[in-house]
Design a protein around this motif. Structure first.
Motif, PDB file in Angstrom:
ATOM      1  N   ARG A 116       0.851  -1.186   0.000  1.00 24.24           N
ATOM      2  CA  ARG A 116       0.000   0.000   0.000  1.00 24.24           C
ATOM      3  C   ARG A 116       0.893   1.245   0.000  1.00 24.24           C
ATOM      4  NH1 ARG A 116      -3.432  -1.785   5.174  1.00 24.24           N
ATOM      5  NH2 ARG A 116      -1.250  -2.142   5.805  1.00 24.24           N
ATOM      6  N   ASP A 117       0.699   2.079  -1.022  1.00 20.17           N
ATOM      7  CA  ASP A 117       1.544   3.248  -1.194  1.00 20.17           C
ATOM      8  C   ASP A 117       1.430   4.191   0.010  1.00 20.17           C
ATOM      9  OD1 ASP A 117       3.330   4.916  -2.568  1.00 20.17           O
ATOM     10  OD2 ASP A 117       1.698   6.096  -3.420  1.00 20.17           O
ATOM     11  N   GLU A 118       2.597   4.573   0.548  1.00 21.65           N
ATOM     12  CA  GLU A 118       2.719   5.464   1.701  1.00 21.65           C
ATOM     13  C   GLU A 118       2.172   4.849   2.988  1.00 21.65           C
ATOM     14  OE1 GLU A 118       1.308   9.410   0.942  1.00 21.65           O
ATOM     15  OE2 GLU A 118       2.530   9.652  -0.858  1.00 21.65           O
ATOM     16  N   VAL A 119       1.912   3.545   2.986  1.00 17.98           N
ATOM     17  CA  VAL A 119       1.466   2.852   4.195  1.00 17.98           C
ATOM     18  C   VAL A 119       2.483   1.768   4.573  1.00 17.98           C
ATOM     19  CG1 VAL A 119      -0.350   1.466   5.280  1.00 17.98           C
ATOM     20  CG2 VAL A 119      -0.950   3.287   3.661  1.00 17.98           C
ATOM     21  N   ASP A 120       2.704   0.822   3.662  1.00 14.94           N
ATOM     22  CA  ASP A 120       3.679  -0.247   3.891  1.00 14.94           C
ATOM     23  C   ASP A 120       5.013   0.071   3.219  1.00 14.94           C
ATOM     24  OD1 ASP A 120       1.466  -1.776   4.977  1.00 14.94           O
ATOM     25  OD2 ASP A 120       0.887  -2.149   2.893  1.00 14.94           O
ATOM     26  N   LEU A 178      10.146   6.583  10.152  1.00 10.00           N
ATOM     27  CA  LEU A 178       9.317   6.265   8.990  1.00 10.00           C
ATOM     28  C   LEU A 178       9.523   4.813   8.581  1.00 10.00           C
ATOM     29  CD1 LEU A 178       7.397   7.198   6.718  1.00 10.00           C
ATOM     30  CD2 LEU A 178       9.439   7.882   5.408  1.00 10.00           C
ATOM     31  N   ARG A 179      10.778   4.381   8.591  1.00  9.95           N
ATOM     32  CA  ARG A 179      11.054   2.964   8.266  1.00  9.95           C
ATOM     33  C   ARG A 179      10.334   2.046   9.245  1.00  9.95           C
ATOM     34  NH1 ARG A 179      16.580   4.755   7.831  1.00  9.95           N
ATOM     35  NH2 ARG A 179      17.207   3.518   9.659  1.00  9.95           N
ATOM     36  N   ARG A 180      10.407   2.407  10.523  1.00 17.11           N
ATOM     37  CA  ARG A 180       9.797   1.558  11.559  1.00 17.11           C
ATOM     38  C   ARG A 180       8.275   1.528  11.402  1.00 17.11           C
ATOM     39  NH1 ARG A 180      11.681   4.158  15.333  1.00 17.11           N
ATOM     40  NH2 ARG A 180      13.676   3.071  15.414  1.00 17.11           N
ATOM     41  N   ARG A 181       7.680   2.703  11.181  1.00 13.85           N
ATOM     42  CA  ARG A 181       6.221   2.767  11.072  1.00 13.85           C
ATOM     43  C   ARG A 181       5.721   1.969   9.861  1.00 13.85           C
ATOM     44  NH1 ARG A 181       3.264   6.269   8.186  1.00 13.85           N
ATOM     45  NH2 ARG A 181       4.922   7.834   8.016  1.00 13.85           N
ATOM     46  N   MET A 182       6.333   2.195   8.714  1.00 18.15           N
ATOM     47  CA  MET A 182       5.917   1.462   7.514  1.00 18.15           C
ATOM     48  C   MET A 182       6.208  -0.031   7.650  1.00 18.15           C
ATOM     49  SD  MET A 182       6.911   3.946   4.317  1.00 18.15           S
ATOM     50  CE  MET A 182       5.759   5.246   3.814  1.00 18.15           C
ATOM     51  N   GLY A 183       7.338  -0.367   8.274  1.00 21.68           N
ATOM     52  CA  GLY A 183       7.676  -1.776   8.457  1.00 21.68           C
ATOM     53  C   GLY A 183       6.671  -2.502   9.324  1.00 21.68           C
ATOM     54  N   LEU A 184       6.241  -1.864  10.415  1.00 22.33           N
ATOM     55  CA  LEU A 184       5.247  -2.483  11.297  1.00 22.33           C
ATOM     56  C   LEU A 184       3.898  -2.617  10.602  1.00 22.33           C
ATOM     57  CD1 LEU A 184       6.090  -0.717  14.688  1.00 22.33           C
ATOM     58  CD2 LEU A 184       6.476  -3.128  14.084  1.00 22.33           C
ATOM     59  N   SER A 185       3.549  -1.627   9.796  1.00 21.43           N
ATOM     60  CA  SER A 185       2.298  -1.685   9.047  1.00 21.43           C
ATOM     61  C   SER A 185       2.313  -2.850   8.066  1.00 21.43           C
ATOM     62  CB  SER A 185       2.070  -0.370   8.313  1.00 21.43           C
ATOM     63  OG  SER A 185       0.920  -0.432   7.501  1.00 21.43           O
ATOM     64  N   GLY A 186       3.420  -2.977   7.330  1.00 18.35           N
ATOM     65  CA  GLY A 186       3.534  -4.072   6.372  1.00 18.35           C
ATOM     66  C   GLY A 186       3.551  -5.425   7.055  1.00 18.35           C
ATOM     67  N   GLN A 187       4.205  -5.497   8.204  1.00 22.81           N
ATOM     68  CA  GLN A 187       4.277  -6.766   8.929  1.00 22.81           C
ATOM     69  C   GLN A 187       2.881  -7.217   9.367  1.00 22.81           C
ATOM     70  OE1 GLN A 187       6.479  -6.935  12.801  1.00 22.81           O
ATOM     71  NE2 GLN A 187       7.780  -8.376  11.663  1.00 22.81           N
ATOM     72  N   ALA A 188       2.093  -6.281   9.880  1.00 25.79           N
ATOM     73  CA  ALA A 188       0.722  -6.619  10.283  1.00 25.79           C
ATOM     74  C   ALA A 188      -0.093  -7.068   9.077  1.00 25.79           C
ATOM     75  CB  ALA A 188       0.066  -5.417  10.955  1.00 25.79           C
ATOM     76  N   ARG A 189       0.084  -6.375   7.959  1.00 24.77           N
ATOM     77  CA  ARG A 189      -0.655  -6.744   6.745  1.00 24.77           C
ATOM     78  C   ARG A 189      -0.254  -8.130   6.251  1.00 24.77           C
ATOM     79  NH1 ARG A 189      -3.636  -5.192   2.470  1.00 24.77           N
ATOM     80  NH2 ARG A 189      -2.873  -5.428   0.332  1.00 24.77           N
ATOM     81  N   ALA A 190       1.038  -8.432   6.295  1.00 22.55           N
ATOM     82  CA  ALA A 190       1.498  -9.752   5.856  1.00 22.55           C
ATOM     83  C   ALA A 190       0.876 -10.856   6.705  1.00 22.55           C
ATOM     84  CB  ALA A 190       3.023  -9.821   5.913  1.00 22.55           C
ATOM     85  N   ARG A 191       0.829 -10.633   8.009  1.00 23.59           N
ATOM     86  CA  ARG A 191       0.292 -11.663   8.899  1.00 23.59           C
ATOM     87  C   ARG A 191      -1.220 -11.826   8.731  1.00 23.59           C
ATOM     88  NH1 ARG A 191       3.796  -9.789  14.246  1.00 23.59           N
ATOM     89  NH2 ARG A 191       5.795 -10.690  13.553  1.00 23.59           N
ATOM     90  N   GLU A 192      -1.910 -10.708   8.512  1.00 24.83           N
ATOM     91  CA  GLU A 192      -3.377 -10.761   8.423  1.00 24.83           C
ATOM     92  C   GLU A 192      -3.876 -11.222   7.057  1.00 24.83           C
ATOM     93  OE1 GLU A 192      -4.451  -6.791   9.320  1.00 24.83           O
ATOM     94  OE2 GLU A 192      -3.783  -6.888  11.417  1.00 24.83           O
ATOM     95  N   THR A 193      -3.090 -10.944   6.010  1.00 29.36           N
ATOM     96  CA  THR A 193      -3.592 -11.153   4.648  1.00 29.36           C
ATOM     97  C   THR A 193      -2.822 -12.207   3.856  1.00 29.36           C
ATOM     98  OG1 THR A 193      -4.252  -8.826   4.613  1.00 29.36           O
ATOM     99  CG2 THR A 193      -4.157  -9.958   2.488  1.00 29.36           C
ATOM    100  N   PHE A 194      -1.501 -12.273   4.057  1.00 23.93           N
ATOM    101  CA  PHE A 194      -0.685 -13.093   3.171  1.00 23.93           C
ATOM    102  C   PHE A 194      -0.047 -14.296   3.846  1.00 23.93           C
ATOM    103  CE2 PHE A 194      -0.522  -8.744   1.334  1.00 23.93           C
ATOM    104  CZ  PHE A 194      -1.211  -9.025   0.162  1.00 23.93           C
TER     105      PHE A 194
END
Length: 506
Positions: free
Chosen positions: A280-284, A344-360
């Motif tokens: 997700r652009d500007e999210v993950d 910013l790296r930490r925030r986007m990284g945590l967002s992507g990590q949650a998305r990976a676990r919930e969706t992928f």
């Protein structure tokens, strides 16, 4: 071994072996046959032998760029693929390519056979690929240890690229080199480019290393071999951000961005193919704009050259990728922001990590497959209640035209054909020992007249002329199989064949 492996994942599973050729056992046992590629058409031809309504088929897309794959997709309309079958598309990008190919094939078939042609499409659901997200979890101590093993200092920012080193079909590295160089110049930070990958040969690897030195002179480059499991795991642990600027038509999904998200790395990817579904652009992370030519003369010329074999697959992919570009300005801005801003790296990284676990995570993805298989089976059973639809399905020819019985397709070759009433007699002097000697000769290997079967036929053969039907009964074979056994015995010169005696008129 297979049952044990399955039960490690699902203790409640009940694995059942269905031997090759027992096609009629698939439907009653499970209802759906899953194929780990898009070759529904070849399996639909197999299924015709027991009827298109006997079970459902489910395949999945991978790359869609090769000519054979595109032909297979188009043939979904002309083979016995049913509405209770499915081709899983791993991304919206894959689905759109499949739709465009099918639309072109529909246009062709309606031109060729008229708009009244009955066309049936399979289901085309989108289900992504997955990862075992638990495999990508690292403690702070593990990260520090892997960075130290790679000689990376605490104050260096590591941009990780993980994938095959193929500029002509995967991801051209020039934008990555130039973007990281711009980030190094603007930020004043020490940047390491960690290339974790492999090339098919040194000649293809060399441009990557030379390009890094030429276009990113202020970025330290480390190359590790992705085939080494420990090195690959260490590369994931050592990264601060992930870069994958895919620009080739060979890609349809792209697994590495969701692996990066599972690790907790912000992902900088191209706005391209399946990456649009994952990052997700500007999210993950950031998705970088891409440009490619509109359809027209150049693309048609590349397709023609590929069809004529003037371009091989790699160079066909490169012809398309060479005209595709990445927005270098946007890329430099996004990489600079991530290099300069740990938060910013930490925030986007945590967002992507949650998305990976919930969706992928595969556990989530597999549930979607299970739901799909249940739906396909329900569609098939519902179709059985529709008299007109089921009558149409049951009327399908038992054999596909490209897989005819050779004794039918070429049945006009011989002078006569062996049937149940064909008269069979031993050649004078033939014995069971003669048969066994011939059967053991390399000239008759796998001729189709096995000793256990012939031994059952032999007493009747010794008694005098008989028929194939009688021999079939003794050997407990169908006449159709006995035809082939008798034919092999005749080929060995053990028996001779004669047409049936004319019917006597009263």
């Amino acid at each position: 071994m297979f049952k044990r492996m399955v039960r490690e994942f699902d203790p409640s599973a009940d694995p059942v072996l269905i031997a090759a050729g027992q096609l009629d056992q698939i439907g009653p046992k499970r209802g759906v046959l899953y194929i780990a590629d898009p070759t529904l058409t070849s399996f639909a031809r197999l299924r015709q032998r027991v009827g298109p309504g006997s079970y459902s088929l489910c395949g999945v897309t991978h790359t869609l760029a090769s000519d054979l794959t595109l032909e297979t997709i188009g043939d979904l309309l002309s083979e016995a693929v049913m509405p209770w079958d499915a081709l899983v598309c791993t991304s919206t990008a894959a689905l759109e390519t499949v739709r465009r190919v099918l639309a072109a094939k529909i246009e062709f078939l309606q031109w060729r056979f008229g708009r009244g042609a009955r066309l049936r499409l399979p289901q085309l659901p989108i289900i992504p690929l997955g990862v075992h997200t638990a495999d990508f979890t690292f403690s702070d101590d593990e990260k520090a240890s892997h960075r130290q093993a790679l000689g990376i200092a605490p104050d260096e920012v590591v941009a990780l690229y993980l994938g095959r080193l193929l500029f002509f079909s995967k991801a051209h590295p020039f934008p990555m080199f130039q973007g990281l160089q711009a980030a190094a110049e603007r930020s004043g930070k020490k940047i390491v480019l960690l290339l974790c990958g492999r090339a098919p040969n040194p000649q293809l690897e060399a441009p990557f290393l030379a390009g890094a030195a030429k276009y990113a002179p202020d970025v330290r480059t480390i190359l590790v071999d992705s085939r080494d499991d420990d090195l690959r795991r260490g590369a994931w642990a050592a990264g601060d951000l992930f870069v994958s600027l895919a620009d080739g038509i060979q890609e349809t999904f792209g697994l590495t961005p969701i692996e990066a998200m599972a690790v907790g790395l912000p992902a900088v990817v191209t706005d391209w193919n399946g990456y649009r579904d994952t990052v997700r652009d500007e999210v993950d992370g950031f998705r970088i704009r891409t440009w490619a030519p509109e359809p027209g003369l150049s693309g048609e010329a590349y397709a023609l050259r590929y069809e004529l074999k003037l371009l091989d697959y790699d160079n066909y992919c490169w012809a398309a990728a060479a005209a595709t570009s990445v927005d270098l300005g946007q890329l430099a801005d996004c990489l600079t922001a991530l290099v300069e801003q740990p938060d910013l790296r930490r925030r986007m990284g945590l967002s992507g990590q949650a998305r990976a676990r919930e969706t992928f995570d595969w556990a989530q993805v597999y549930r979607q497959y299970q739901a799909l298989w249940g739906e396909l089976n329900a569609r098939r059973l519902a179709a059985a209640q529709d008299a007109e639809e089921w009558a149409w399905a049951k009327a399908a020819p038992r054999l596909p035209p490209s897989r005819l019985d050779p004794f039918h397709a070429f049945g006009h070759y011989p002078t006569a054909m062996i049937g149940g009433d064909t008269v069979v007699s031993l050649v004078p002097g033939a014995t069971i020992e003669l048969y066994r000697d011939r059967a053991a000769d390399g000239l008759f290997v796998n001729a189709g007249a096995a000793d256990p079967v012939v031994s059952l036929m032999w007493p009747r053969l010794e008694a005098g002329p008989t028929t194939v039907a009688a021999l079939a009964k003794d050997a407990k074979l169908s006449v159709g199989w006995a035809d082939a056994v008798v034919g092999a015995l005749a080929k060995m010169g053990v028996v001779r064949l004669e047409p049936p005696a004319p019917t006597q008129r009263g």
